[in-house]
Scaffold this motif. Structure first.
Motif, PDB file in Angstrom:
ATOM      1  N   GLN D 206       0.849  -1.209   0.000  1.00 21.59           N
ATOM      2  CA  GLN D 206       0.000   0.000   0.000  1.00 21.59           C
ATOM      3  C   GLN D 206       0.876   1.248   0.000  1.00 21.59           C
ATOM      4  N   GLU D 207       1.958   1.185   0.790  1.00 17.32           N
ATOM      5  CA  GLU D 207       2.834   2.363   0.823  1.00 17.32           C
ATOM      6  C   GLU D 207       3.360   2.646  -0.579  1.00 17.32           C
ATOM      7  N   ALA D 208       3.761   1.572  -1.257  1.00 22.65           N
ATOM      8  CA  ALA D 208       4.262   1.743  -2.619  1.00 22.65           C
ATOM      9  C   ALA D 208       3.191   2.456  -3.447  1.00 22.65           C
ATOM     10  N   ALA D 209       1.961   1.966  -3.346  1.00 18.19           N
ATOM     11  CA  ALA D 209       0.884   2.554  -4.130  1.00 18.19           C
ATOM     12  C   ALA D 209       0.770   4.036  -3.810  1.00 18.19           C
ATOM     13  N   LEU D 210       0.773   4.351  -2.516  1.00 18.73           N
ATOM     14  CA  LEU D 210       0.603   5.755  -2.127  1.00 18.73           C
ATOM     15  C   LEU D 210       1.706   6.615  -2.744  1.00 18.73           C
ATOM     16  N   LYS D 211       2.932   6.169  -2.563  1.00 17.29           N
ATOM     17  CA  LYS D 211       4.041   6.977  -3.075  1.00 17.29           C
ATOM     18  C   LYS D 211       3.913   7.137  -4.590  1.00 17.29           C
ATOM     19  N   GLY D 297       7.788  -2.576  -3.251  1.00 18.73           N
ATOM     20  CA  GLY D 297       6.519  -2.797  -2.549  1.00 18.73           C
ATOM     21  C   GLY D 297       5.489  -3.506  -3.402  1.00 18.73           C
TER      22      GLY D 297
END
Lengths: 99, 532, 648, 544
Positions: D206-211, D297
């Motif tokens: 999810q962090e990857a997606a957000l970034k 991620g």
């Protein structure tokens, strides 16, 4: 009044948006700043469209709005999921991966 | 379109490699025999090449030429001159001995050999050796710069696995540390040579740009370029030529190796098994010196002349420096490695002396050094495998318990210090004379190398073989049949080529004349015409 | 006939090959094979000799081209032989003495389980030595030159289990290698100057080149000669070489190999004639060495080392003579031959003494042996008389001629050289008498156990018998050993007289070795008289020292000179300080340098890149906003750059 | 009645109805259409049937789209018949078709890894793929457990994949700025979502997606503003017209334009921002920062797809932009691109040396490779174009293969991406290690692999284009890069296996095929690249 001023306004808005992205932690706000930048672009487009007296600019602006809407959908989805899993919408908290 | 002989010489071991690798895990011995058979068959083919080659004929013979990558102007172009023939023969000749000598070097340790394990070191070992042979042969036969480059680089990979994967276990106290040193040596080998190769890549591309710019379409064909230069339709700006020359030369100097780019060799030869060490110094490194002779001089004559003084100095440094360091070594294999560095100094000296004696000598030197080092290093390997140590200090009095081993070791050593009657003397003296006639000072300095050679060889022999018998070596068995079968032919060859090198010189001389004409050099005339 | 020349070399070579590759199955018969082949080549030599005598003095030179060895461009090295009077002389000496010593060794090496290999090496030596003297070009000579070096290496170190032997062997080879530099450089100069290095063309066209070149070649050849013939400054190896079995010392380090240097100089006479400077160098070396060796010889208590010193000094005489040019060449060779006889004899005698004294070499542990080993005594005695130049024996004729020639050199130079030669003669007489007295006369010092002395290395053999000492039972040696000694004794008695009968030898050599009569400032008779006086003085002094009063079983401290002489006049210490030590430091330093600097540079670069990487990856700090910053910055740079590009 | 007809008549003369060459749009239409159908499947098909249906549909769509591309190429659309369609919105020419073909093949292979469901251990007796059971559920929460128990799978990935592909197909073909922007968003948005859907390590996913999302949106804002400025400069968004203004053929046609048109500042800034937006997608320094995190991620199949396809599409667009729109600016943008290329090559190679995670390592390597490709881009010669096309084809398959191998090496926690766990892999499963070694060697540009052919082509083009310095830097960078590829090989073959090391999962034919294709392409393009080089050089001409 001289339509060129709208361009200056657009540039200003764009800058505000950009700095918003850099300065704010809350993912939602960051995202809103991005939207602001998009709208700055829209303003510029419309202004140019007026200058050139052709419709292209305005058409692009419409498209942009649609795209922005789509981005909102995806963006909010992601942000909300993150928020639910780590109970925080702070961009800085999401820093598991580094180096 | 005659039978593509050269391709066959390369293809046979290549196919053999694949076949050997495919032998199922349980049938290790089968893999060994297969590899041996293939290498012998290759030797036969190489012999055919040697006989089909006509010294009086054209410069390049048995040529093959097909377009390969038209966009890059790359052709699959093979052809051999005398030098190529000699070196291909050397390669094909040594591989069977390497295989035979390494018979047990890659036997998996018990827990690896357990049934059901898919890990197949033995098959891998011999397959890799054959792969190296194939690539080396191609690079000796390639008359297309790109083609040569491709295999010059590609052969690093199998060598890399051979060095890193199959070190002798005598290096360190425990296997883990040995593995560490091994992979360090392997990585060092690869990076050194890769770096050199990449610099060369830049030069290769540069060469393409130049030819493309002047000939309309870029080409890598050695013959085409040499002709174009001769006919004057291809002229290189002085600086361009020098830069390109440096790009090529650096790569070859790393491979050769020339001081100060040599430090990978002692590690590589020290950590790898004796047969692989032979493969490195006797076969693969020869590609470097060979390429100097064929490509540096052939493609960039002016630049070669321009660089000669520096190269000569570096070569002299290599000779003396290598010998002195050999004297200072405590590890048998490292000693031999430094000795080789000294010898490569001689070879390069001979090449850049630009006389027929010098370059003929250098070519002979490549062959003879290959054989002599093979003999010395392989016997050393047998010795080390018995005692499980590479340290000179761990031996003493071996000649008492294993006279044959000691004797062969001594002969190998005497060849290394180029004793008359053994092959290396011929080449070394030729190099010295050839150098002296044009650069007396260099010749004299190099001559001191022969004293130092005597020192490191005899000190090594004295410390390991003579003196009272140490308890650790008391049980040491003498050479076994297989090992004798490896060493005896090599020694016979050393004697033969030392007493009657004419067949070899006859093949090499014309090629050397061609090379000299490339660089527009002729032998200096004697100052007094002697009464014949 | 020509084809026989090749066989001369081939026979012993075959022997070596068979014996060394044959393996254990030849252990029983090996020594016979070896001896037979040596004899065979002697017979061949004899046949060729007869044939040669059968022809006119002018066309006595035979040559045989076997095959082309190294043909590359203008460099044409052939395997070709040249048999003329000079080489013939050597052939007979080598094969003759060689055969005798083979016979001798059969007895001497009887109890050595590696006897077969010993004979293999001996044959190898014969082959190499014959190659050396028969070669018709310098490169082939060089091959033989190194070949004898190898044989000498193998034989000196024959008892490899003795570290001292192994070291001595290595030392011999390496010192010789230093000399070999000279030979190879000489050949290079020849090739560069004349485009060839075969004897006749080079020697004939020496005149065509500058004196400088000739001098350079000459000096290089001299260097080579010094190495092989143990002349100052490369003489240090000969003393240690006595570690080898005694037959070896007799054959290689007395009779034949060590004289190769003289052969080289005489053979290249034309070159030296064209280079006076080089000649001066030669005579100097000769004079210095003949004194040097003599002095060393006086101080040694080890019988073989004493003889070694004497060898050095006698070869000094030959070199001196060879350096004198046409007035000396022939006598150099003549002395070489006679010396071959008596020195070989002396060594064999020494060997037989050691044989009877369970390998004791310290003369202070001998004494009064004459009644135990009469034959040895007799032969040794004759050899002794010969070497000191007792009138009528061979040594007298040859040495006396050399002294004359030395004076004949003329000018102060002549006087100096002559004086040196005379002095040498006196000292020779002294040390040889000393040897004689200490060994065969006086009381029997070997009856009581040795008082162990720290600074005497040469008691090792006694030490091998596990500490406590058993009294030796001196006895005469077996026939196989005594017969050769007797034969050689004959040689040492009559050879000289035979040769100088109407200057037979000189004229025999003349076609190849130019000869002219030297004219000493004083009459030849005076010189002879002086020589005799000198030898009487020497003998007398020795008798006063060792004959009258008993010889102490433990060497007295002795004068400074004595002590220096015991240590070979500090030659080794000199080499150690000046060459060995610095060399060690140099190598150690270089090893360090190679590891730290050359290799360090490489590893350093790698480490640097690694560090850079480690630092720069911190930029990737995981915060999206900082990524955004870098993007914005990048955009700014991009824009700025584009604008800038347009601006400029 | 009459009024309406009248109105329509007037409308038609005001706004002429566009004529669309549907035939030539076929590839895009097929893919997008299939995506829509996929969405419908999600809505109406029972859960059990979805996986099969979706996978088949996607495969079918991609395959037929590729067939269509081939058909178009065969019809000469790549060369003689090349031209603009949809009223100049899209170009159908060599580069477009070539890249579309590559993208479709890549996606097809990627699809195989998407559909793989043998690697993860069965959950409640059901095969599961590498995607979250229910993307919306809280990681480790009740909802997730329930979803897993119920055997949910996120089959939405297939329509998402198709949408992304659709966007990518348009991207390199886009011939006006608007289309460019839309295409960008169309393929970006699905990717954002895909990144968030990993089954394991969901937080990181999810962090990857957000970034990715935030930075992506940020960059597309820049892009859009750039578009605005260019529009302001030229008064049009059509490439051809902008180009003609740049070439200053019709300067100041109307009074209105006088103020802005030909105002080079607008042009330069606009162009810079536009290029920046593309460089972001390419992952060139300094716009690369998202790459490592996102690559690490995202679910590995998605990473592979992104790494391969996005690069192809983005470089396609970049090429078209630089060659068609801004040729008049060559001397302005070229030095800048030089800088970017050099920095990318060096930074990527250097930073990669100290990486400890396979996926991050590959991410940095991809940055370095972006630099290499840029070296070809700046050549500004036809051979430059074709070399880039070839490199993209070669590179994308190597990348896919490498990431596919990464999915195989697993331990209890899913994929074992930490390098230390790869120690001794060569002993445990020689074949997999060997295959991965082949890919690494290709990355390193060792001869006889596609990597070498590509690198040679690009450097050659650069050298001919007079960018010798770039070649030298590139060579140095490759030397540095070689170091860490070698490191991994050493790790796999020469170091002792860990006792509790990861196991190599036995994949289904799907992944096996994917990897096999990767190896095959790598070797074929390495040994006999001629045919594909010809293809690339034929395809090296843009329609204007």
């Amino acid at each position: 009044m001289n339509p060129v001023n709208y361009l200056y306004l657009a540039a200003l808005l764009f800058t505000i948006g950009a700095s918003g992205v850099l300065l704010r932690r809350n993912a939602i706000v960051v995202f809103m700043s991005v939207e602001l930048m998009l709208n700055a672009a829209n303003l510029a487009l419309v202004a140019f469209s007026r200058l050139h007296g052709n419709l292209d600019g305005q058409i692009i602006a419409f498209f942009t709005m649609v795209v922005a809407a789509a981005e909102v959908v995806v963006g909010l989805a992601i942000i909300v999921t993150i928020f639910r899993s780590r109970h925080s919408a702070s961009v800085d908290d999401a820093s598991l991966m580094k180096l | 379109m005659s039978f593509p002989l050269l391709t066959a010489v390369a293809a046979l071991p290549a196919i053999g490699a694949v076949a050997t690798a495919a032998v199922p895990a349980a049938r290790r011995t089968a893999a060994k025999w297969l590899a041996l058979a293939v290498s012998l068959a290759t030797l036969v083919l190489a012999a055919v090449v040697a006989f089909r080659f006509d010294p009086g004929g054209d410069r390049y013979q048995l040529t093959e030429s097909h377009t390969w990558i038209a966009d890059f102007g790359v052709r699959y172009e093979l052809g051999v001159d005398g030098i190529g023939v000699a070196l291909i023969a050397l390669t094909a000749l040594l591989i069977p001995f390497v295989v035979l000598a390494g018979w047990h070097d890659a036997d998996p340790v018990e827990e690896e050999a357990a049934p059901g394990r898919r890990w197949r070191p033995t098959q891998g070992f011999f397959a890799l050796i054959l792969a190296v042979e194939a690539m080396v042969v191609i690079s000796f036969a390639a008359t297309d710069v790109f083609l040569f480059y491709v295999f010059f680089e590609a052969m690093l990979i199998p060598m890399y696995f051979l060095i890193g994967g199959f070190g002798d276990r005598a290096g360190a106290r425990d296997e883990a540390e040995a593995a560490k040193q091994r992979s360090y040596a392997a990585v060092k080998f690869l990076l050194y040579n890769l770096a050199g190769g990449l610099i060369m890549l830049a030069a290769v591309i540069g060469l393409y740009a130049v030819t493309a710019d002047q000939l309309g379409e870029g080409t890598f064909s050695l013959r085409a370029i040499v002709e174009a230069r001769a006919s004057g339709e291809l002229t290189m700006a002085q600086n361009t030529e020098r830069l390109l020359f440096l790009g090529f030369f650096l790569a070859f100097a790393v491979k050769a190796p020339l001081w100060p780019l040599h430090t990978w060799l002692p590690n590589a030869m020290g950590e790898s098994t004796a047969p692989v060490a032979v493969l490195i110094t006797a076969v693969v490194d020869k590609v470097g010196t060979f390429a100097m002779l064929r490509f540096c001089l052939g493609l960039f004559p002016e630049a070669s002349a321009w660089a000669t003084p520096v190269v000569l100095v570096l070569a002299l440094v290599s000779i003396i420096y290598g010998a002195l360091l050999a004297i200072g070594q405590r590890d048998i294999k490292r000693l031999i490695a430094y000795a080789s560095i000294s010898h490569f100094g001689f070879i390069i000296l001979g090449i850049f002396a630009m006389t027929s004696q010098g370059q003929g000598g250098a070519t002979l030197y490549m062959v003879n050094h290959g054989i002599s080092t093979a003999a010395l290093m392989l016997v050393a390997g047998f010795l080390i495998s018995r005692r499980g140590s590479r340290l000179i200090a761990d031996y003493g009095g071996v000649q008492k318990v294993a006279p044959v081993l000691a004797g062969t070791f001594l002969i190998g050593g005497l060849a290394t210090l180029s004793l008359p009657g053994l092959a290396p003397f011929v080449s070394e003296f030729l190099v010295l004379v050839g150098t002296f006639t044009r650069y007396p000072a260099a010749g004299i300095v190099a001559t001191f190398g022969i004293v130092l050679a005597a020192l490191y060889v005899l000190v090594l022999y004295q410390r390991t073989m003579t003196g009272p018998v140490r308890p650790e070596v008391e049980r040491m068995p003498d050479l076994r049949k297989r090992e004798l079968a490896v060493v005896a032919p090599l020694i016979a060859l050393l004697v033969l080529l030392g007493v009657f090198p004419k067949p070899l010189t006859d093949i090499v001389n014309p090629a050397v004349e061609h090379t000299l004409s490339d660089v527009q050099k002729t032998d200096p005339d004697p100052e007094v015409e002697a009464a014949k | 006939m020509e084809t026989l020349i090749g066989l001369l070399v081939a026979a012993p070579l075959l022997g070596a090959a068979v014996l060394l590759c044959g393996g254990r199955r030849l252990d029983r018969t090996g020594h016979w094979i070896g001896t037979a082949l040596a004899a065979a080549s002697f017979l061949l030599g004899a046949v060729l000799f007869a044939d040669m005598l059968g022809r006119e003095a002018e066309d006595r030179t035979l040559s045989q081209h076997v095959f082309s060895w190294i043909p590359v461009g203008g460099f044409q090295a052939d395997v070709a032989f040249r048999l003329d009077q000079l080489s013939m002389t050597f052939v007979l000496l080598i094969t003759g003495v060689g055969t005798l010593i083979h016979v001798y060794s059969i007895g001497y090496m009887e109890h050595d389980e590696r006897r077969r290999r010993f004979f293999g090496y001996l044959n190898l030596f014969l082959a190499a030595m014959l190659l050396l003297v028969l070669a018709d070009n310098y490169l082939l000579l060089y091959a033989g030159w190194e070949g004898v070096g190898l044989a000498s290496y193998l034989l000196i170190g024959f008892w490899q289990h003795k570290p001292s032997a192994a070291t001595a062997a290595k030392k011999a080879f390496i010192v010789n290698r230093v000399g070999d530099i000279g030979l190879s450089i000489a050949i290079m100069i020849m090739f560069t100057t004349f485009g060839t290095f075969a004897f006749s063309p080079v020697l004939e066209s020496v005149g065509g080149t500058s004196e400088g070149t000739a001098t350079a070649i000459g000096l290089m050849l001299l260097l080579a000669a010094c190495g092989k013939s143990a002349q100052v400054p490369l003489q240090s190896w000969l003393g240690d070489a006595m570690e080898g079995p005694t037959p070896v010392s007799a054959l290689i380090h007395a009779a034949t190999m060590v004289t190769a240097g003289v052969y080289l100089i005489v053979r290249s006479g034309a070159i030296f004639d064209a280079a006076p400077a080089a000649q001066t160098a030669v005579v100097t070396v000769g004079a210095v060495t003949l004194l040097f060796g003599a002095i060393v010889g006086c101080a040694k208590d080890d019988i073989k080392k004493a003889l070694a010193g004497s060898t050095m000094s006698q070869i000094g005489y030959m070199v001196l003579a060879a350096g004198l040019g046409p007035i000396g060449y022939a006598f150099a060779i003549m002395h070489l031959v006679t010396h071959g006889f008596f020195k070989a004899g002396l060594f064999l005698g020494a060997g037989s003494v050691m044989h009877g004294m369970n390998d004791e070499v310290d003369m202070r542990r001998y004494g009064g042996l004459r009644k135990y080993m009469p034959i040895t005594f007799a032969t040794f005695g004759l050899g002794y008389l010969a070497i000191i130049g007792f009138p009528g024996l061979s040594g007298f004729f040859s040495k006396d001629k050399i002294i004359e020639a030395a004076f004949a050199k003329g000018g102060t130079e002549g006087w100096i050289l002559g004086g040196a030669a005379l002095l040498g003669a006196a000292i020779t007489a002294f040390y040889m008498t000393r040897v004689m007295l200490m060994t065969f006369f006086g009381e029997e010092r070997w009856r009581n156990a040795p008082t162990p002395s720290p600074k005497e290395p040469s008691v090792e053999p006694a030490a091998e018998t596990g500490g406590e000492y058993e009294v030796p039972h001196p006895h005469e040696s077996p026939k196989s050993m005594t017969v050769p000694m007797i034969v050689l004794a004959f040689g040492s008695v009559f050879a000289g007289g035979l040769f100088s009968w109407g200057e037979a030898f000189v004229h025999w050599l003349e076609p190849v070795v130019p000869f002219e009569h030297g004219h000493p400032p004083v009459s030849a008779l005076t010189v002879t008289a002086a020589t005799v006086v000198a030898l009487l003085i020497g003998v007398g002094a020795a008798w006063l020292q060792y004959g009258r009063k008993p010889v102490p079983a433990l060497a007295p401290r002795g004068s400074l000179l004595t002590r220096a002489a015991r240590r070979d006049l500090l030659q080794d210490d000199f080499n150690h300080v000046v060459l060995v030590k610095p060399g060690e430091y140099l190598t150690r330093g270089l090893v360090y340098l190679d590891h730290k600097v050359v290799d360090g540079a490489v590893n350093g670069t790698a480490a640097a890149v690694g560090g850079l990487s480690g630092r720069s990856r911190r930029i990737q700090n995981g915060y999206a906003r900082s990524y955004a910053v870098s993007m914005l910055g990048g955009a700014a740079v991009l824009v700025a750059a584009t604008l800038l590009m347009r601006a400029v | 009645m009459s009024t309406t007809t009248e109105l329509t008549l007037r409308a038609q003369e005001l706004i002429p109805a566009p004529d669309i060459e549907y035939g030539q749009l076929a590839p895009v239409l097929i893919v997008i259409g299939a995506a829509v159908v996929g969405v419908l499947f999600e809505a109406f098909l029972p859960r059990r049937a979805r996986y099969t249906a979706q996978a088949l549909l996607a495969g079918l769509a991609l395959a037929s789209a590729f067939a269509a591309v081939v058909g178009l190429a065969a019809a000469g659309r790549a060369t003689t018949e090349a031209g603009l369609i949809a009223m100049g919105a899209l170009a159908v020419d060599g580069p477009a078709l070539f890249l579309q073909g590559v993208i479709l093949l890549v996606s097809l292979v990627a699809l195989l890894t998407f559909a793989e469901r043998r690697l993860d251990p069965r959950a409640h007796g059901r095969h599961v793929d590498s995607f979250a059971a229910e993307g919306a559920a809280v990681p480790g929460g009740e909802g997730e457990k329930a979803a897993v128990r119920a055997g949910f799978t996120t089959t939405e990935v297939y329509p998402l994949l198709l949408f992304a592909v659709g966007g990518m197909l348009v991207f390199p073909a886009a011939n006006d700025l608007l289309t460019l922007f839309i295409a960008l968003e169309v393929f970006s948005l699905p990717l954002y979502v895909l990144c968030a859907l990993a089954r394991r390590k969901r937080l990181m996913s999810q962090e990857a997606a957000l970034k990715y999302f935030l930075l992506g949106a940020f960059s597309s804002a820049f892009l859009l503003f750039g578009i605005a400025l260019l529009y302001g400069y030229a008064g049009s968004v059509k490439y051809a017209e902008i180009a003609s203004v740049v070439a200053d053929t019709n300067r100041g046609t109307t009074e209105a334009l006088a103020g802005t048109t030909g105002n080079d500042v607008l042009l330069l800034i606009g162009g810079a921002l536009l290029v920046m937006g593309l460089l972001f997608k390419v992952g060139a320094v300094p716009f690369h920062m998202w790459t490592p995190d996102v690559y690490q991620g995202a679910p590995t199949p998605v990473t592979g797809f992104m790494a391969a396809a996005t690069k192809v599409a983005a470089f396609g667009a970049l090429l078209r932009l630089l060659y068609v729109v801004l040729p008049g600016l060559t001397w302005d943008w070229r030095p800048v691109m030089w800088g970017v290329a050099i920095v990318s090559m060096l930074a990527g190679a250097v930073i990669a040396i100290t990486q400890t995670d396979v996926k991050r390592l590959l991410a940095y390597s991809s940055i370095a490779h972006a630099g290499f490709i840029l070296a070809g881009v700046v050549a500004a010669t036809p051979s430059g174009i074709s070399s880039v096309l070839f490199y993209l084809a070669a590179y994308s398959f190597v990348t896919l293969g490498a990431f596919a191998v990464v999915t195989l090496v697993r331990d209890a926690g899913g994929e074992a991406t930490h390098l230390s766990k790869w120690a001794g892999l060569g002993r445990r499963s020689p074949l997999v290690a060997a295959v991965f070694a082949v890919f690494l060697l290709a990355f390193a540009g060792i001869p006889l692999t596609s990597g070498f052919a590509g690198k040679f082509a690009v450097f050659k083009a650069a050298a001919e284009g007079g960018a010798g310095a770039l070649v030298v830097v590139g060579v140095i960078a490759s030397a540095i890069a070689a170091f860490f590829y070698i490191r991994v090989i050493v790790l796999m073959f020469f170091s002792e296996p860990k006792v509790e090391g990861p196991s190599v999962a036995v994949p289904s034919p799907l992944t096996t095929t994917a990897i096999a294709v990767g190896v095959a392409v790598t070797l074929v393009l390495g040994v006999a690249p001629q045919y594909f080089l010809d293809l690339a050089s034929q395809a090296g001409v843009f329609a204007r």
